[in-house]
Design an enzyme around this catalytic site. Structure first.
Site, mmCIF file in Angstrom:
data_model
loop_
_atom_site.group_PDB
_atom_site.id
_atom_site.type_symbol
_atom_site.label_atom_id
_atom_site.label_comp_id
_atom_site.label_asym_id
_atom_site.label_seq_id
_atom_site.Cartn_x
_atom_site.Cartn_y
_atom_site.Cartn_z
ATOM 1 C CE LYS A 83 -60.954 -58.610 -36.190
ATOM 2 N NZ LYS A 83 -60.818 -60.056 -35.938
ATOM 3 C CE1 TYR A 95 -66.110 -61.177 -35.886
ATOM 4 C CE2 TYR A 95 -66.001 -60.024 -33.792
ATOM 5 C CZ TYR A 95 -65.476 -60.283 -35.051
ATOM 6 O OH TYR A 95 -64.324 -59.660 -35.474
ATOM 7 N NE ARG A 106 -62.603 -62.378 -46.548
ATOM 8 C CZ ARG A 106 -62.795 -62.965 -45.373
ATOM 9 N NH1 ARG A 106 -63.154 -62.247 -44.313
ATOM 10 N NH2 ARG A 106 -62.631 -64.255 -45.236
ATOM 11 C CB THR A 110 -58.613 -65.783 -40.629
ATOM 12 O OG1 THR A 110 -59.619 -65.571 -41.608
ATOM 13 C CG2 THR A 110 -59.170 -65.476 -39.251
ATOM 14 C CG ASN A 170 -57.565 -61.278 -37.096
ATOM 15 O OD1 ASN A 170 -58.233 -60.433 -36.481
ATOM 16 N ND2 ASN A 170 -58.114 -62.190 -37.865
ATOM 17 C CG HIS A 212 -64.484 -58.059 -39.469
ATOM 18 N ND1 HIS A 212 -64.723 -59.415 -39.406
ATOM 19 C CD2 HIS A 212 -65.551 -57.520 -40.118
ATOM 20 C CE1 HIS A 212 -65.900 -59.669 -39.978
ATOM 21 N NE2 HIS A 212 -66.413 -58.526 -40.408
ATOM 22 C CD GLU A 218 -69.777 -58.351 -41.474
ATOM 23 O OE1 GLU A 218 -68.889 -57.725 -42.101
ATOM 24 O OE2 GLU A 218 -69.636 -59.545 -41.127
HETATM 25 P P1 CMP Z 1 -62.700 -61.936 -38.205
HETATM 26 O O1 CMP Z 1 -62.439 -61.771 -39.653
HETATM 27 O O2 CMP Z 1 -62.996 -60.720 -37.419
HETATM 28 O O3 CMP Z 1 -63.919 -62.943 -38.042
HETATM 29 C C1 CMP Z 1 -64.032 -63.855 -36.993
HETATM 30 C C2 CMP Z 1 -62.861 -63.809 -36.085
HETATM 31 O O4 CMP Z 1 -62.733 -64.910 -35.218
HETATM 32 C C3 CMP Z 1 -61.595 -63.852 -36.900
HETATM 33 O O5 CMP Z 1 -61.432 -62.643 -37.563
HETATM 34 C C4 CMP Z 1 -60.551 -64.173 -35.851
HETATM 35 O O6 CMP Z 1 -59.998 -63.017 -35.260
HETATM 36 C C5 CMP Z 1 -61.381 -64.914 -34.807
HETATM 37 N N1 CMP Z 1 -60.929 -66.305 -34.672
HETATM 38 C C6 CMP Z 1 -60.936 -67.247 -35.610
HETATM 39 N N2 CMP Z 1 -60.442 -68.414 -35.108
HETATM 40 C C7 CMP Z 1 -60.114 -68.150 -33.806
HETATM 41 C C8 CMP Z 1 -59.557 -68.916 -32.769
HETATM 42 N N3 CMP Z 1 -59.237 -70.206 -32.958
HETATM 43 N N4 CMP Z 1 -59.360 -68.327 -31.575
HETATM 44 C C9 CMP Z 1 -59.695 -67.016 -31.387
HETATM 45 N N5 CMP Z 1 -60.230 -66.242 -32.347
HETATM 46 C C10 CMP Z 1 -60.433 -66.795 -33.546
#
Ligand code: CMP
Length: 143
Positions: free
Chosen positions: A9, A49, A85, A91, A112, A115, A126
């Site tokens: 990311k 998303y 994963r 996450t 984070n 992805h 994807e």
């Molecule tokens: P990702 O694996 O990219 O898939 C969905 C993303 O939503 C996840 O990683 C997080 O980065 C994001 N996400 C999940 N929960 C929250 C939250 N409460 N606030 C902001 N981002 C979130």
């Protein structure tokens, strides 16, 4: 052979973590079959998303993933979806174990670092959103 979609990311790219992250998956034994450094158009981000569309953080999520370059990848190998994963960690980096990408480098659930597809259906969807068939290589003659 199983394939998955992984993406460093914007926070991971900005913090120069591409090499480290690629290295982890290479060392594990997976094969990189596609990769590109790119800025994600808003429409692609919203589509990628799409399952989070009703969540309160959807706008924030799309804003963040389009805020700077990402490194999109396709990796191949046995059980690559679940193993990747596991290697990424939970996450929320606060809950991710040390030794995982998010556990080692992540700070917040929004930023984070990485992805990864969560199922074979997501992986197929994807990969198809980010790559065309002719952008993926084959190692079959070397196996
Ligand atoms: P990702 O694996 O990219 O898939 C969905 C993303 O939503 C996840 O990683 C997080 O980065 C994001 N996400 C999940 N929960 C929250 C939250 N409460 N606030 C902001 N981002 C979130």
């Amino acid at each position: 052979m199983e394939k998955t979609f992984l993406m460093v990311k914007p926070d991971g790219v900005q913090r120069n973590l591409i090499g480290d992250i690629v290295n982890r998956f290479e060392k594990k034994g997976f094969k990189l079959v596609g990769a590109k450094l790119m800025n994600i158009p808003t429409e692609l981000a919203e589509n990628h998303y799409g399952e989070h569309k009703e969540r309160p953080f959807f706008g924030e999520l799309v804003d963040f993933i389009t805020s700077g370059p990402v490194f999109a990848m396709v990796w191949e190998g046995e059980n690559v979806i679940t193993t990747a994963r596991d290697m990424m960690g939970k996450t929320n980096p606060k809950e991710a174990a040390s030794g995982t990408v998010r556990g080692d480098y992540g700070m917040t659930v929004g930023k984070n670092i990485i992805h990864g597809s969560d199922s074979s259906e997501s992986a197929e969807r994807e990969i198809g959103l980010f790559f065309s068939e002719n952008e993926l290589v084959s190692y079959s003659k070397q196996d």
